[in-house]
Enzyme design. Structure first.
Site, PDB file in Angstrom:
ATOM      1  N   THR A 196      -3.019   4.993   6.658  1.00 26.53           N
ATOM      2  CA  THR A 196      -1.892   5.767   7.199  1.00 26.53           C
ATOM      3  C   THR A 196      -0.814   4.854   7.788  1.00 26.53           C
ATOM      4  O   THR A 196      -1.120   3.740   8.213  1.00 26.53           O
ATOM      5  CB  THR A 196      -2.477   6.683   8.295  1.00 26.53           C
ATOM      6  OG1 THR A 196      -3.312   7.631   7.657  1.00 26.53           O
ATOM      7  CG2 THR A 196      -1.414   7.393   9.106  1.00 26.53           C
ATOM      8  N   ILE A 225      -6.302  19.360   7.185  1.00 30.06           N
ATOM      9  CA  ILE A 225      -5.184  18.808   7.944  1.00 30.06           C
ATOM     10  C   ILE A 225      -5.748  17.834   8.968  1.00 30.06           C
ATOM     11  O   ILE A 225      -6.699  18.157   9.686  1.00 30.06           O
ATOM     12  CB  ILE A 225      -4.378  19.941   8.621  1.00 30.06           C
ATOM     13  CG1 ILE A 225      -3.667  20.762   7.527  1.00 30.06           C
ATOM     14  CG2 ILE A 225      -3.382  19.394   9.628  1.00 30.06           C
ATOM     15  CD1 ILE A 225      -2.996  22.020   8.025  1.00 30.06           C
ATOM     16  N   ASP A 227      -4.916  14.442  11.878  1.00 26.19           N
ATOM     17  CA  ASP A 227      -4.194  14.287  13.146  1.00 26.19           C
ATOM     18  C   ASP A 227      -2.715  13.954  12.951  1.00 26.19           C
ATOM     19  O   ASP A 227      -1.885  14.254  13.810  1.00 26.19           O
ATOM     20  CB  ASP A 227      -4.817  13.152  13.966  1.00 26.19           C
ATOM     21  CG  ASP A 227      -4.729  11.826  13.206  1.00 26.19           C
ATOM     22  OD1 ASP A 227      -5.352  11.727  12.123  1.00 26.19           O
ATOM     23  OD2 ASP A 227      -4.016  10.908  13.659  1.00 26.19           O
ATOM     24  N   GLY A 247      -6.588   6.474  12.168  1.00 23.23           N
ATOM     25  CA  GLY A 247      -8.042   6.384  12.242  1.00 23.23           C
ATOM     26  C   GLY A 247      -8.665   7.701  11.832  1.00 23.23           C
ATOM     27  O   GLY A 247      -8.068   8.478  11.079  1.00 23.23           O
ATOM     28  N   GLU A 248      -9.834   7.952  12.345  1.00 21.13           N
ATOM     29  CA  GLU A 248     -10.574   9.155  11.980  1.00 21.13           C
ATOM     30  C   GLU A 248      -9.885  10.376  12.607  1.00 21.13           C
ATOM     31  O   GLU A 248      -9.992  10.621  13.808  1.00 21.13           O
ATOM     32  CB  GLU A 248     -11.997   8.987  12.513  1.00 21.13           C
ATOM     33  CG  GLU A 248     -12.979   9.991  12.014  1.00 21.13           C
ATOM     34  CD  GLU A 248     -14.335   9.752  12.672  1.00 21.13           C
ATOM     35  OE1 GLU A 248     -14.836   8.614  12.663  1.00 21.13           O
ATOM     36  OE2 GLU A 248     -14.884  10.712  13.218  1.00 21.13           O
ATOM     37  N   GLY A 249      -9.177  11.115  11.763  1.00 20.98           N
ATOM     38  CA  GLY A 249      -8.313  12.184  12.256  1.00 20.98           C
ATOM     39  C   GLY A 249      -9.024  13.189  13.141  1.00 20.98           C
ATOM     40  O   GLY A 249      -8.485  13.626  14.159  1.00 20.98           O
TER      41      GLY A 249
HETATM   42  N1  ASP Z   1      -5.668   9.585  10.665  1.00 19.33           N
HETATM   43  C1  ASP Z   1      -5.607   9.782   9.244  1.00 19.33           C
HETATM   44  C2  ASP Z   1      -6.276  11.089   8.903  1.00 19.33           C
HETATM   45  O1  ASP Z   1      -7.337  11.367   9.431  1.00 19.33           O
HETATM   46  C3  ASP Z   1      -6.242   8.671   8.451  1.00 19.33           C
HETATM   47  C4  ASP Z   1      -5.803   7.259   8.812  1.00 19.33           C
HETATM   48  O2  ASP Z   1      -5.238   7.032   9.874  1.00 19.33           O
HETATM   49  O3  ASP Z   1      -6.024   6.333   7.999  1.00 19.33           O
HETATM   50  O4  ASP Z   1      -5.781  11.799   8.074  1.00 19.33           O
END
Ligand code: ASP
Length: 326
Positions: A196, A225, A227, A247-249
């Site tokens: 991202t 959907i 974050d 990161g982990e949304g």
């Molecule tokens: N935060 C993003 C999502 O969960 C993924 C990422 O940051 O790489 O969609």
């Protein structure tokens, strides 16, 4: 007047074995984007215009996971999402479920500027894009060969991919060797995924802005959907600061991460870096996410608790840095 500052990110959670060539490509892109932002700031552009400009550039280049090069859904399609927020007046716009819009961040900006709403998704967002006359592309434009390959690997592992972690080989959290599968919301996650993007800026008038754009997680369910388009989770800006997360949304949503940075500054009186460190420590489990932030007084900060985050920052005093690892 304050000194302007800018930070960009290209995602958290980097494969420690990422080939050097790919690392260099990513760093070059981040440098190019920083320079673009710096020139705009030197010409007195407003923070909100600079975050949009920089994120557009990141979306247009296929290296990271946004616009062209977006991560793919379980059906091999793209569903892109983005958000933007202007600190003064806390104005914001967000979009999800885009399949044709070349630069999702600009559609988010139009939602903010030209609609009575804050957030449009799926067919309604596409209709709005047509109405606004923004540049659109066929689905193929967004889908890269790398991502098709990665989706195949993700499907074979029956995994939703956030970063490089490979459950079956026993990596726990950020590559620390523990013989247990890693799971996200009960599902295994694995292998390197594209990342991202985001940008935060404070301009010389002390105005903060933030923008984030993504294709989401590789092999995500259609309709998921994350974050990134959620104001307060992946993106936030107010009078005090601007924040963009990666990161982990699902974890970032639970932690209302971006808003939390602003909240601890406002209510606990913490400085920017202190607020970032506090939020990373208190609102996340190890290995989940990272963020970049600027404050109205011209500070820039970042933090992450996984292996690596593609990022860069620059400030008016001539400081500039681009990095991936600690
Ligand atoms: N935060 C993003 C999502 O969960 C993924 C990422 O940051 O790489 O969609």
């Amino acid at each position: 007047m304050v000194g302007w500052a800018i930070a960009v990110h290209g995602g958290a959670g980097v494969d420690p074995n990422l080939p050097t060539e790919r690392q260099e490509q990513a760093k070059l892109l981040l440098t190019r984007c920083l320079n673009l932002g710096i020139s705009a700031l030197q010409s007195s552009a407003a923070a909100i215009d600079v975050v949009e400009l920089v994120v557009r550039e990141l979306e247009t280049d296929p290296i990271f996971n946004s616009g062209r090069g977006s991560a793919l859904t379980e059906k091999g399609t793209v569903e892109m999402e983005a958000s933007i927020m202007d600190g003064p007046g806390r104005r914001c716009g967000a979009v999800s479920g885009l399949t044709t819009v070349k630069n999702p961040v600009s559609l988010a900006r139009l939602v903010m500027d030209k609609s009575p709403h804050s957030y449009l998704a799926f067919s309604g967002a596409e209709d709005f894009a047509k109405q606004m006359g923004v540049e659109r592309e066929e689905n193929d434009y967004f889908i890269t060969e790398d991502n098709v390959g990665m989706l195949k690997v993700a499907k074979e592992a029956n995994s939703i991919v956030f970063d490089y972690r490979i459950p079956t080989t026993g990596y726990e959290s950020c590559g620390v060797g523990v013989e247990s599968p890693i799971r996200m919301n009960g599902l295994p996650i694995s292998v390197y995924a594209p990342e991202t993007v985001g940008c935060v800026v404070v301009d010389s008038q002390g105005r903060c802005a933030a923008a984030t754009s993504t294709g989401g997680l590789m092999n995500k369910r259609t309709g998921r959907i994350g974050d990134s388009p959620l104001i307060g989770a992946g993106t936030y800006a107010c009078d005090a600061c601007g924040v963009s997360c990666t990161g982990e949304g699902e974890a970032i949503i639970r932690g209302t991460l971006a808003r939390e940075v602003a909240a601890v500054m406002e209510y606990k009186g913490l400085g920017l870096q202190e607020a970032v460190d506090f939020v990373i420590k208190e609102r996340l489990d190890e290995g989940q996410a990272g963020l970049i932030a600027v404050s109205k007084t011209g500070e820039v900060a970042y933090g992450f608790n996984c292996v690596g985050m593609f990022r860069g920052c620059a400030s008016e005093d001539g400081f500039m840095e681009v990095g991936i690892w600690e």
